[in-house]
Structures are given as structure tokens and as C-alpha cells.
Design a protein around this motif. Structure first.
Motif, PDB file in Angstrom:
ATOM      1  N   GLY A 142       0.815  -1.205   0.000  1.00 52.11           N
ATOM      2  CA  GLY A 142       0.000   0.000   0.000  1.00 52.11           C
ATOM      3  C   GLY A 142       0.848   1.254   0.000  1.00 52.11           C
ATOM      4  N   ALA A 143       1.928   1.258   0.797  1.00 54.96           N
ATOM      5  CA  ALA A 143       2.815   2.419   0.856  1.00 54.96           C
ATOM      6  C   ALA A 143       3.490   2.664  -0.490  1.00 54.96           C
ATOM      7  CB  ALA A 143       3.859   2.215   1.952  1.00 54.96           C
ATOM      8  N   LEU A 144       3.902   1.580  -1.162  1.00 56.99           N
ATOM      9  CA  LEU A 144       4.533   1.731  -2.475  1.00 56.99           C
ATOM     10  C   LEU A 144       3.554   2.317  -3.495  1.00 56.99           C
ATOM     11  CD1 LEU A 144       6.590  -1.588  -2.799  1.00 56.99           C
ATOM     12  CD2 LEU A 144       7.529   0.721  -2.692  1.00 56.99           C
ATOM     13  N   GLN A 145       2.333   1.827  -3.467  1.00 52.30           N
ATOM     14  CA  GLN A 145       1.338   2.290  -4.428  1.00 52.30           C
ATOM     15  C   GLN A 145       1.009   3.761  -4.209  1.00 52.30           C
ATOM     16  OE1 GLN A 145      -1.278  -1.634  -5.474  1.00 52.30           O
ATOM     17  NE2 GLN A 145      -1.358  -0.958  -3.373  1.00 52.30           N
ATOM     18  N   VAL A 146       0.913   4.159  -2.939  1.00 51.55           N
ATOM     19  CA  VAL A 146       0.637   5.567  -2.642  1.00 51.55           C
ATOM     20  C   VAL A 146       1.812   6.439  -3.066  1.00 51.55           C
ATOM     21  CG1 VAL A 146       0.286   7.233  -0.799  1.00 51.55           C
ATOM     22  CG2 VAL A 146      -0.968   5.086  -0.772  1.00 51.55           C
ATOM     23  N   GLU A 147       3.032   5.982  -2.772  1.00 49.12           N
ATOM     24  CA  GLU A 147       4.201   6.777  -3.152  1.00 49.12           C
ATOM     25  C   GLU A 147       4.291   6.937  -4.664  1.00 49.12           C
ATOM     26  OE1 GLU A 147       9.083   6.977  -2.613  1.00 49.12           O
ATOM     27  OE2 GLU A 147       7.959   5.284  -1.771  1.00 49.12           O
ATOM     28  N   LEU A 148       3.974   5.866  -5.405  1.00 50.64           N
ATOM     29  CA  LEU A 148       4.006   5.953  -6.859  1.00 50.64           C
ATOM     30  C   LEU A 148       3.006   6.998  -7.365  1.00 50.64           C
ATOM     31  CD1 LEU A 148       5.041   4.853  -9.571  1.00 50.64           C
ATOM     32  CD2 LEU A 148       3.230   3.123  -9.469  1.00 50.64           C
ATOM     33  N   ALA A 149       1.806   6.970  -6.805  1.00 47.11           N
ATOM     34  CA  ALA A 149       0.786   7.942  -7.205  1.00 47.11           C
ATOM     35  C   ALA A 149       1.210   9.351  -6.829  1.00 47.11           C
ATOM     36  CB  ALA A 149      -0.547   7.595  -6.547  1.00 47.11           C
ATOM     37  N   GLU A 198       7.911   0.819  -9.496  1.00 47.03           N
ATOM     38  CA  GLU A 198       7.172  -0.018 -10.448  1.00 47.03           C
ATOM     39  C   GLU A 198       7.781  -1.412 -10.532  1.00 47.03           C
ATOM     40  OE1 GLU A 198       7.337   2.451 -13.866  1.00 47.03           O
ATOM     41  OE2 GLU A 198       5.452   3.497 -13.418  1.00 47.03           O
ATOM     42  N   ARG A 199       9.114  -1.501 -10.412  1.00 47.02           N
ATOM     43  CA  ARG A 199       9.748  -2.827 -10.390  1.00 47.02           C
ATOM     44  C   ARG A 199       9.327  -3.598  -9.137  1.00 47.02           C
ATOM     45  NH1 ARG A 199      14.262   0.037 -12.563  1.00 47.02           N
ATOM     46  NH2 ARG A 199      15.185   0.245 -10.483  1.00 47.02           N
ATOM     47  N   ASP A 200       9.290  -2.885  -7.994  1.00 47.61           N
ATOM     48  CA  ASP A 200       8.865  -3.532  -6.749  1.00 47.61           C
ATOM     49  C   ASP A 200       7.412  -3.994  -6.843  1.00 47.61           C
ATOM     50  OD1 ASP A 200      11.351  -3.123  -5.662  1.00 47.61           O
ATOM     51  OD2 ASP A 200      10.787  -1.302  -4.545  1.00 47.61           O
ATOM     52  N   LEU A 201       6.568  -3.153  -7.450  1.00 48.74           N
ATOM     53  CA  LEU A 201       5.157  -3.516  -7.585  1.00 48.74           C
ATOM     54  C   LEU A 201       4.958  -4.664  -8.572  1.00 48.74           C
ATOM     55  CD1 LEU A 201       3.384  -0.034  -7.489  1.00 48.74           C
ATOM     56  CD2 LEU A 201       3.310  -1.832  -5.768  1.00 48.74           C
ATOM     57  N   ASP A 202       5.838  -4.750  -9.573  1.00 46.26           N
ATOM     58  CA  ASP A 202       5.783  -5.903 -10.486  1.00 46.26           C
ATOM     59  C   ASP A 202       6.036  -7.193  -9.718  1.00 46.26           C
ATOM     60  OD1 ASP A 202       5.118  -4.552 -12.761  1.00 46.26           O
ATOM     61  OD2 ASP A 202       7.177  -4.305 -13.476  1.00 46.26           O
ATOM     62  N   GLN A 203       6.986  -7.120  -8.752  1.00 46.01           N
ATOM     63  CA  GLN A 203       7.264  -8.281  -7.924  1.00 46.01           C
ATOM     64  C   GLN A 203       6.042  -8.612  -7.054  1.00 46.01           C
ATOM     65  OE1 GLN A 203       9.883 -10.435  -7.895  1.00 46.01           O
ATOM     66  NE2 GLN A 203       8.564 -11.580  -6.492  1.00 46.01           N
ATOM     67  N   VAL A 204       5.388  -7.567  -6.537  1.00 46.79           N
ATOM     68  CA  VAL A 204       4.165  -7.754  -5.757  1.00 46.79           C
ATOM     69  C   VAL A 204       3.110  -8.432  -6.616  1.00 46.79           C
ATOM     70  CG1 VAL A 204       2.232  -6.559  -4.657  1.00 46.79           C
ATOM     71  CG2 VAL A 204       4.582  -5.853  -4.168  1.00 46.79           C
ATOM     72  N   LYS A 205       3.000  -7.976  -7.871  1.00 47.93           N
ATOM     73  CA  LYS A 205       2.018  -8.539  -8.789  1.00 47.93           C
ATOM     74  C   LYS A 205       2.297 -10.015  -9.044  1.00 47.93           C
ATOM     75  CE  LYS A 205      -0.164  -7.561 -13.256  1.00 47.93           C
ATOM     76  NZ  LYS A 205      -0.148  -6.666 -14.432  1.00 47.93           N
ATOM     77  N   PHE A 290      -2.919   1.513  -8.014  1.00 47.80           N
ATOM     78  CA  PHE A 290      -3.585   0.459  -7.259  1.00 47.80           C
ATOM     79  C   PHE A 290      -4.098  -0.660  -8.156  1.00 47.80           C
ATOM     80  CE2 PHE A 290      -3.243   3.427  -3.917  1.00 47.80           C
ATOM     81  CZ  PHE A 290      -3.384   2.726  -2.736  1.00 47.80           C
ATOM     82  N   ARG A 291      -3.663  -0.686  -9.411  1.00 47.80           N
ATOM     83  CA  ARG A 291      -4.167  -1.700 -10.325  1.00 47.80           C
ATOM     84  C   ARG A 291      -3.824  -3.110  -9.845  1.00 47.80           C
ATOM     85  NH1 ARG A 291      -6.638  -1.277 -14.963  1.00 47.80           N
ATOM     86  NH2 ARG A 291      -6.268   0.953 -15.013  1.00 47.80           N
ATOM     87  N   ALA A 292      -2.632  -3.271  -9.253  1.00 50.19           N
ATOM     88  CA  ALA A 292      -2.253  -4.600  -8.751  1.00 50.19           C
ATOM     89  C   ALA A 292      -3.215  -5.059  -7.665  1.00 50.19           C
ATOM     90  CB  ALA A 292      -0.821  -4.565  -8.204  1.00 50.19           C
ATOM     91  N   THR A 293      -3.612  -4.132  -6.784  1.00 44.67           N
ATOM     92  CA  THR A 293      -4.572  -4.471  -5.733  1.00 44.67           C
ATOM     93  C   THR A 293      -5.950  -4.724  -6.315  1.00 44.67           C
ATOM     94  OG1 THR A 293      -3.374  -3.139  -4.108  1.00 44.67           O
ATOM     95  CG2 THR A 293      -5.669  -3.623  -3.630  1.00 44.67           C
ATOM     96  N   LEU A 294      -6.354  -3.884  -7.265  1.00 42.16           N
ATOM     97  CA  LEU A 294      -7.690  -3.984  -7.827  1.00 42.16           C
ATOM     98  C   LEU A 294      -7.851  -5.218  -8.713  1.00 42.16           C
ATOM     99  CD1 LEU A 294      -8.336  -0.223  -8.620  1.00 42.16           C
ATOM    100  CD2 LEU A 294      -9.299  -1.580  -6.761  1.00 42.16           C
ATOM    101  N   GLU A 295      -6.732  -5.880  -9.045  1.00 45.92           N
ATOM    102  CA  GLU A 295      -6.842  -7.128  -9.793  1.00 45.92           C
ATOM    103  C   GLU A 295      -7.614  -8.170  -8.986  1.00 45.92           C
ATOM    104  OE1 GLU A 295      -3.076  -8.532 -11.093  1.00 45.92           O
ATOM    105  OE2 GLU A 295      -2.988  -7.205 -12.814  1.00 45.92           O
TER     106      GLU A 295
END
Length: 464
Positions: A142-149, A198-205, A290-295
Motif C-alpha cells: 500500500g505504501a509503495l502504491q501511494v508513493e508511486l501515485a 514499479e519494479r517492486d510492484l511488479d514483484q508484488v504482482k 492500485f491496479r495490482a490491488t484492484l486485480e
């Protein structure tokens, strides 16, 4: 004295004691909302201003006043007309306001000019929502997604709106090449940080994908709650799961998604997912981040659209949610997975509730909403039965007879199918009635070739 001053500054920085004025400039004629999501101008201005105040209260601002403005034309320099800017500036000075929240999307130039005119910090709707998300994020994801936004928002602001961005750096080592301006350096650093996130979130995905794959191996359907912020999703989630998810009367009380297992009336297990609430004019960068979360929502077997029927603007709120779901690809055939839940019927008077029940009965089949009160529990048993019925559509019932000593086989069926019934036959054998999704049918019949398809009627035929 110095300690007192320092403490006061710390308190102001935290936002707990910051005096704020909420300004809602709303157009007098219909036009699409700034983000293109929903029709913001069709909403009731009083309800919109109340929502703007709720957003400000969500970060513990001290609201000293609220001003609604009927906007005929947007001014390129200040968004508002000159007379209204001067009027608000007088209010800011008289009330010693430190922060003005504008319930609209400001350009960097408009924000700068208003700050000069008001003599106070100015933040627009997007910035305020980002601030709320920044404070509410609890997980690393969540923190990563907020920081990206937030970085995407900051990047859009780098258009020489502040004087410190107009000076040049000398090009010392990694700080920038020869003659690189401060604005170019800031933009480059932001882009580099965004790329890392975005690389970190790809790993989350990928991790989420693995978790979903494991869940698919166990036949637990996923039911996701979506809806406008503060529609009562978390209260409903807590009532159904007996969980302790934060459920307060505030906007965006839930940010990080939560999954819990529950049982339906006939014993089948499902995973219930509580997600972040939607809102009108939700910043595009937040939807992307938040697309990864909304998946979790897009891949759910059933989606419950929770609506607050006690809210005066509930129809417009529903349009905003449906618009965002459309952006996520949940329209057309995919939209058939959505069930409407009309929540907070406990807050209605008898006449209003009776009218809603008549309206609900006027809808056919899957379009008929479920009327519930997450607070009192009214209507929840019927809602669970509807979820069970919807999940059963397209699934196949099988009847399997096993030796009672085959404990491993019985355990496998419990782990990989929905066991609906179990009987002990006269010869001691166990007869189980199970239900499986079509994609798992072959796996079950390979393991149990003696399995028979059981129709809803009494007739049966051997599975092939």
C-alpha cells in the motif's frame, strides 16, 4: 517557551491542529467531471461540499469553515473569479486559516496564485486524497502504491511553479550534467524513483499471481466488496467474517485489501475481500498505482457493489463506482458478476424503506439488489444465499462413493471440491455429493472415475 513553540510546530506538521477552510467551487451547468470518471456536475452541490469536508476531516484538520461557490467559468490564473478570491482571502485572514482545501483539480499555476492571494497553503482534491492514502497505507504494498501515485502527481507539478526550480545546478558528479536545471534534476530523480517502485510492484504482482494460483488449486471462490467510500463495506465485511477490520464513519477508512474465509449456508467456503473505497474524481494516477490491488476485484467470482442508500447522492455515487469498474474492464459480460447490495436500510424511515423494497422487486433476476443493514445484520442471510446461488451457476454436481477407510480420498474431496452432502450407505461406504467448477471437473473425474454427474433433478448419468 522554545519547547512550546517546537511542540506546536510538530502538531501543525502532523496536521492534527491545522486550521483549514474547505472551498467547494462547483459549476452551475452540467459538464463532465475533471477526471472523466462519473458526471461530477450532476451531483448535489450540498452533498459534494459535505464530502469535501469529510475528506479534510479524514486527516484530522481543524475545519474552521466551508464555502460553496457557484462557478460559471474557470479562470486560468486562479480558477475562481477575482471577487471570490478576495472574499475568501478575507475569511482566511480573519480566521487565521493555515490551509485551504479546494474541492477541484488545480493547475500548478492556479495553486501558486491562490497561495499568494490567500497567504496560506492551498491543496486541491487530488492532493488531499493522496495525503489521506499516504496516512492510511499500512502494508508495504500500500505504501509503495501511494508513493508511486504521489510521485506521478509531483511530476505533473514540475512546470516551474516554484522559484527554486528555476536555478541551475553546476553538474557535480551524479547530481546532474553540466547546465542541468533544478527542474530537470527533480524530474529525473522522480522518474528514477518511480521506475524502482514499479519494479517492486511488479514483484508484488507476481507474488499475488502465485497466491491466486494456490487459491485456484483449492476451490475457494473469491467474493469482492466494492463501493463508494464510506458505503459500509468494512462494516459488512466485519459482520460476515467476525473480523476486526477498521470500520469507522470516515472516508477511506480502509485502504489495504483484506481477505477472510467464511462459510456459506450450505457449508461451502469462500474468500471475502474488502477493498479500498472509490470516490468521484478519483485521480487517474491512483487507479493506475492500485491496479495490482484492484486485480483482486477483476478476478473475483462475484463482486458485491455495496451502496449507501441513506446517502442523498447515492445514485451519483453508484455512477462513479460503475465508471471506475468500467475502467477496470468490468462492464458488458464481465459486469454480470456484479450483485448490488443496498446497505444502511436501518437509517431509513418506514416510507423510504418501503419505496426501496418496491423498487428492488421491480428489477428482474440478477439485477435485483439485496437490501441489508450491515450494522444490525438484517438481510444478510438472504444475501449469503444469493451469493451461494450465483456461485453455483455453471458448476457441476458429482456423486462419489468411497470406502470408509479411504480417509485420504475423503480429505482430498474436502480440500479440492465443495462437499455439499455426505451419507453412510448400508454397506458402510461413504457417498459424497460435491460441487466443482467446470475447469476442475476433469481433475476430479480422473482421480475418481466412478464419479457420477448429479443433475439438479433426481436423474443421474455416469461422467464421461
Amino acid at each position: 517557551m522554545n519547547e512550546k513553540t517546537s511542540a506546536s510546530k510538530d502538531q501543525t506538521t502532523a496536521g492534527a491542529a491545522t486550521k483549514a477552510l474547505v472551498v467547494g467551487p462547483y459549476p452551475t451547468r452540467a459538464r463532465p467531471s475533471e477526471s472523466g470518471a462519473g458526471q461530477g456536475a450532476e451531483r448535489d452541490p450540498v452533498a459534494r461540499l459535505a464530502e469535501a469536508v469529510g475528506l479534510a476531516e479524514a486527516i484530522d484538520l481543524d475545519i474552521v469553515g466551508e464555502i460553496g461557490v457557484s462557478l460559471h467559468d474557470v479562470r486560468p490564473a486562479t480558477y475562481l473569479g477575482k471577487g471570490k478570491v478576495e472574499e475568501i482571502a478575507e475569511t482566511v485572514k480573519a480566521a487565521e486559516v493555515e490551509l485551504v482545501t479546494m474541492d477541484c483539480q488545480l493547475s500548478p499555476v492556479q495553486q501558486r496564485n491562490l497561495e499568494k492571494a490567500f497567504g496560506a497553503k492551498v491543496i486541491d482534491r487530488t492532493g488531499l486524497i493522496l495525503e489521506i492514502f499516504g496516512r492510511r497505507a499500512r502494508t508495504k504494498e500500500g505504501a509503495l502504491q501511494v508513493e508511486l501515485a504521489h510521485l506521478a502527481y509531483q511530476k505533473s507539478r514540475l512546470v516551474r511553479s516554484w522559484t527554486h526550480l528555476e536555478r541551475q545546478r553546476g553538474g557535480f558528479g551524479f547530481l546532474g550534467g553540466p547546465g542541468e536545471t533544478q527542474i530537470e534534476t527533480d524530474r529525473r530523480l522522480i522518474e528514477e524513483r518511480m521506475a524502482r517502485i514499479e519494479r517492486d510492484l511488479d514483484q508484488v504482482k507476481r507474488t499475488r499471481g502465485l497466491h491466486r494460483k494456490k487459491r485456484r488449486e483449492v476451490p475457494y471462490p473469491v467474493v469482492a466488496l466494492v463501493g463508494y467510500t464510506n458505503a459500509g463495506k468494512s462494516t459488512l465485511f466485519n459482520r460476515l467474517t467476525k473480523a476486526g477490520v477498521l470500520a469507522e464513519d470516515m472516508l477511506f477508512a480502509t485502504l489495504d485489501p483484506t481477505l477472510r474465509q467464511i462459510r456459506l449456508p450450505h457449508g461451502a467456503k469462500i474468500l471475502l475481500s474488502d477493498t479500498v473505497g472509490f470516490i468521484s474524481d478519483l485521480p487517474t494516477m491512483l487507479i493506475s498505482a492500485f491496479r495490482a490491488t484492484l486485480e483482486e476485484v477483476t478476478l473475483a467470482d462475484v463482486i458485491l457493489h455495496v451502496r449507501d442508500v441513506s446517502h442523498p447522492d447515492w445514485e451519483a455515487q453508484a455512477a462513479d463506482v460503475e465508471s471506475i469498474l468500467g475502467e477496470l474492464g468490468l462492464s458488458g459480460e464481465a459486469g454480470t458478476r456484479i450483485l448490488e447490495v443496498w446497505n444502511k436500510i436501518d437509517a431509513l424511515d418506514a416510507d423510504r424503506l418501503a419505496a426501496l423494497r418496491i423498487a428492488a422487486r421491480g428489477r428482474k433476476g440478477a439485477d435485483r439488489p439485496s437490501l441489508v443493514s450491515a450494522l444490525t445484520g438484517e438481510g444478510l442471510d438472504a444475501l449469503l444465499e444469493r451469493i451461494e446461488t450465483r456461485l453455483a451457476e455453471g458448476r457441476i454436481r458429482l456423486e462419489v462413493e468411497l470406502d470408509p477407510a479411504d480417509g485420504a480420498g475423503i480429505a482430498w474431496l474436502h480440500a479440492h471440491t465443495e462437499v455439499l452432502d455426505r451419507q453412510t450407505l448400508a454397506d458402510g461406504r461413504a457417498r459424497l455429493v460435491v460441487r466443482v467448477a467446470p475447469e476442475r471437473f476433469d481433475g476430479v473425474t480422473r482421480r475418481y472415475p466412478q464419479a457420477e454427474v448429479r443433475a439438479e433433478a433426481s436423474s443421474r448419468r455416469r461422467a464421461r
